[in-house]
Design a protein around this motif. Structure first.
Motif, PDB file in Angstrom:
ATOM      1  N   LEU A  23      11.195   8.160  -4.697  1.00 33.13           N
ATOM      2  CA  LEU A  23      11.555   7.116  -3.837  1.00 33.13           C
ATOM      3  C   LEU A  23      10.294   7.127  -2.696  1.00 33.13           C
ATOM      4  O   LEU A  23      10.451   7.796  -1.624  1.00 33.13           O
ATOM      5  N   GLY A  24       9.195   6.535  -3.018  1.00 28.97           N
ATOM      6  CA  GLY A  24       7.963   6.674  -2.252  1.00 28.97           C
ATOM      7  C   GLY A  24       7.033   6.048  -3.076  1.00 28.97           C
ATOM      8  O   GLY A  24       7.057   5.588  -4.107  1.00 28.97           O
ATOM      9  N   HIS A  25       5.696   6.375  -2.526  1.00 27.48           N
ATOM     10  CA  HIS A  25       4.416   5.864  -3.257  1.00 27.48           C
ATOM     11  C   HIS A  25       3.202   6.952  -2.842  1.00 27.48           C
ATOM     12  O   HIS A  25       3.458   7.787  -1.757  1.00 27.48           O
ATOM     13  N   SER A  38       6.919   9.152   1.627  1.00 24.33           N
ATOM     14  CA  SER A  38       8.353   9.079   1.086  1.00 24.33           C
ATOM     15  C   SER A  38       9.011   7.879   2.043  1.00 24.33           C
ATOM     16  O   SER A  38       8.761   7.523   2.980  1.00 24.33           O
ATOM     17  N   ASP A  39      10.094   7.206   1.091  1.00 22.97           N
ATOM     18  CA  ASP A  39      10.820   6.270   1.683  1.00 22.97           C
ATOM     19  C   ASP A  39      12.274   6.686   2.225  1.00 22.97           C
ATOM     20  O   ASP A  39      13.189   6.165   2.374  1.00 22.97           O
ATOM     21  N   GLU A  40      12.349   8.067   2.005  1.00 25.32           N
ATOM     22  CA  GLU A  40      13.655   8.934   2.411  1.00 25.32           C
ATOM     23  C   GLU A  40      13.447   9.242   3.854  1.00 25.32           C
ATOM     24  O   GLU A  40      12.546   9.867   4.340  1.00 25.32           O
ATOM     25  N   TRP A  44       9.709  13.288   5.394  1.00 26.65           N
ATOM     26  CA  TRP A  44       8.560  13.788   6.196  1.00 26.65           C
ATOM     27  C   TRP A  44       8.612  15.365   6.267  1.00 26.65           C
ATOM     28  O   TRP A  44       7.608  16.079   6.378  1.00 26.65           O
TER      29      TRP A  44
END
Length: 85
Positions: A23-25, A38-40, A44
């Protein structure tokens, strides 16, 4: 949670088939090379400090660390592909 004598982080409120680095890129930076974004909400820390592990009894867990990295993965490339694991 405490697991095998260590304090580890186990994500909650994630799907049963969840796994790290999904979940990210990736972003390529001149300073660091490939950096995982990350999109979580925990991303971080979990993708830049420490390492992920997997155990059948608790699933994916993260062991904290103190050294920062753009991502804790291994990279390979050939003429046509760039891959990570």
């Amino acid at each position: 949670v405490s697991y095998r004598g260590a304090t580890v982080f186990v994500p909650v409120d994630v799907p049963d088939d969840w796994r790290p680095y999904t979940l990210g890129h990736w972003v390529y930076t001149e300073q660091y090379g490939w950096l995982w974004v990350s999109d979580e909400p925990f991303g971080w820390a979990t993708y830049h400090y420490g390492r992920w592990g997997y155990a059948d009894d608790i699933g994916w867990y993260w062991v904290p660390g103190t050294r920062w990295a753009p991502a804790w993965v291994s990279w390979r490339r050939d003429r046509e592909h760039i891959i990570w694991a």
